[in-house]
Design a protein around this motif. Structure first.
Motif, short mmCIF file in Angstrom:
data_model
loop_
_atom_site.label_atom_id
_atom_site.label_comp_id
_atom_site.label_asym_id
_atom_site.label_seq_id
_atom_site.Cartn_x
_atom_site.Cartn_y
_atom_site.Cartn_z
N MET A 1 0.91 -1.16 -0.14
CA MET A 1 0.08 0.04 0.00
C MET A 1 1.12 1.21 -0.02
N TYR A 2 0.40 2.41 -0.92
CA TYR A 2 1.25 3.58 -0.69
C TYR A 2 0.24 4.84 -0.87
N ASN A 3 0.45 5.87 -0.57
CA ASN A 3 -0.25 7.15 -0.31
C ASN A 3 0.23 7.96 -1.47
N VAL A 4 -0.94 8.48 -2.27
CA VAL A 4 -0.75 9.36 -3.07
C VAL A 4 -1.55 10.96 -2.68
N ASN A 52 8.64 9.67 -1.80
CA ASN A 52 9.44 10.02 -0.66
C ASN A 52 10.26 11.33 -0.74
N GLU A 53 9.45 12.52 -1.17
CA GLU A 53 9.96 13.76 -1.33
C GLU A 53 11.20 13.94 -2.11
N GLU A 54 11.61 12.98 -3.20
CA GLU A 54 12.42 13.06 -4.13
C GLU A 54 11.74 13.07 -5.68
N PHE A 55 12.18 14.04 -6.31
CA PHE A 55 11.64 14.19 -7.67
C PHE A 55 11.60 12.75 -8.45
N THR A 61 9.99 3.56 -9.76
CA THR A 61 9.11 2.39 -9.54
C THR A 61 8.69 3.01 -7.89
N ILE A 62 7.21 2.88 -7.87
CA ILE A 62 6.85 3.12 -6.43
C ILE A 62 6.80 1.86 -5.80
N LYS A 63 6.92 1.64 -4.53
CA LYS A 63 6.78 0.55 -3.69
C LYS A 63 5.96 0.65 -2.62
N ASP A 64 5.52 -0.31 -1.96
CA ASP A 64 4.90 -0.38 -0.68
C ASP A 64 5.57 0.61 0.23
N VAL A 68 3.81 9.15 -2.72
CA VAL A 68 3.93 10.00 -3.91
C VAL A 68 3.04 11.28 -3.97
N ALA A 69 3.64 12.24 -4.40
CA ALA A 69 3.14 13.43 -4.55
C ALA A 69 3.10 13.86 -5.93
#
Length: 77
Positions: A1-4, A52-55, A61-64, A68-69
């Motif tokens: 799970m990850y947050n957007v 995670n605050e890095e462009f 790749t997005i991981k659990d 993501v912003a």
């Protein structure tokens, strides 16, 4: 799970400040396609993505557990 996280006009278009998704791992490019289908966003090329605050770029790749912003261009003085 990850947050957007959504900011500025994207937050207004989505109707929420953030969402949680379960489809990791995926790339930023894949997330863009998913968000365009789900929310009908106005995603211009100037909208920046960060993990995670890095462009981040489309191939990243997005991981659990990631955050993501979506950061649209802003103007000010």
């Amino acid at each position: 799970m990850y947050n957007v996280l959504f900011f500025a006009h994207l937050q207004e278009e989505a109707g929420v400040e953030s969402i949680q998704l379960d489809n990791a791992p995926l790339t930023i490019g894949e997330l863009k396609k998913q968000l365009l289908e789900q929310y009908q966003f106005t995603l211009s090329k100037q909208v920046m993505f960060a993990i995670n605050e890095e462009f981040a770029v489309d191939e990243d790749t997005i991981k659990d557990g990631d955050v993501v912003a979506l950061i649209p261009p802003v103007s000010g003085g």
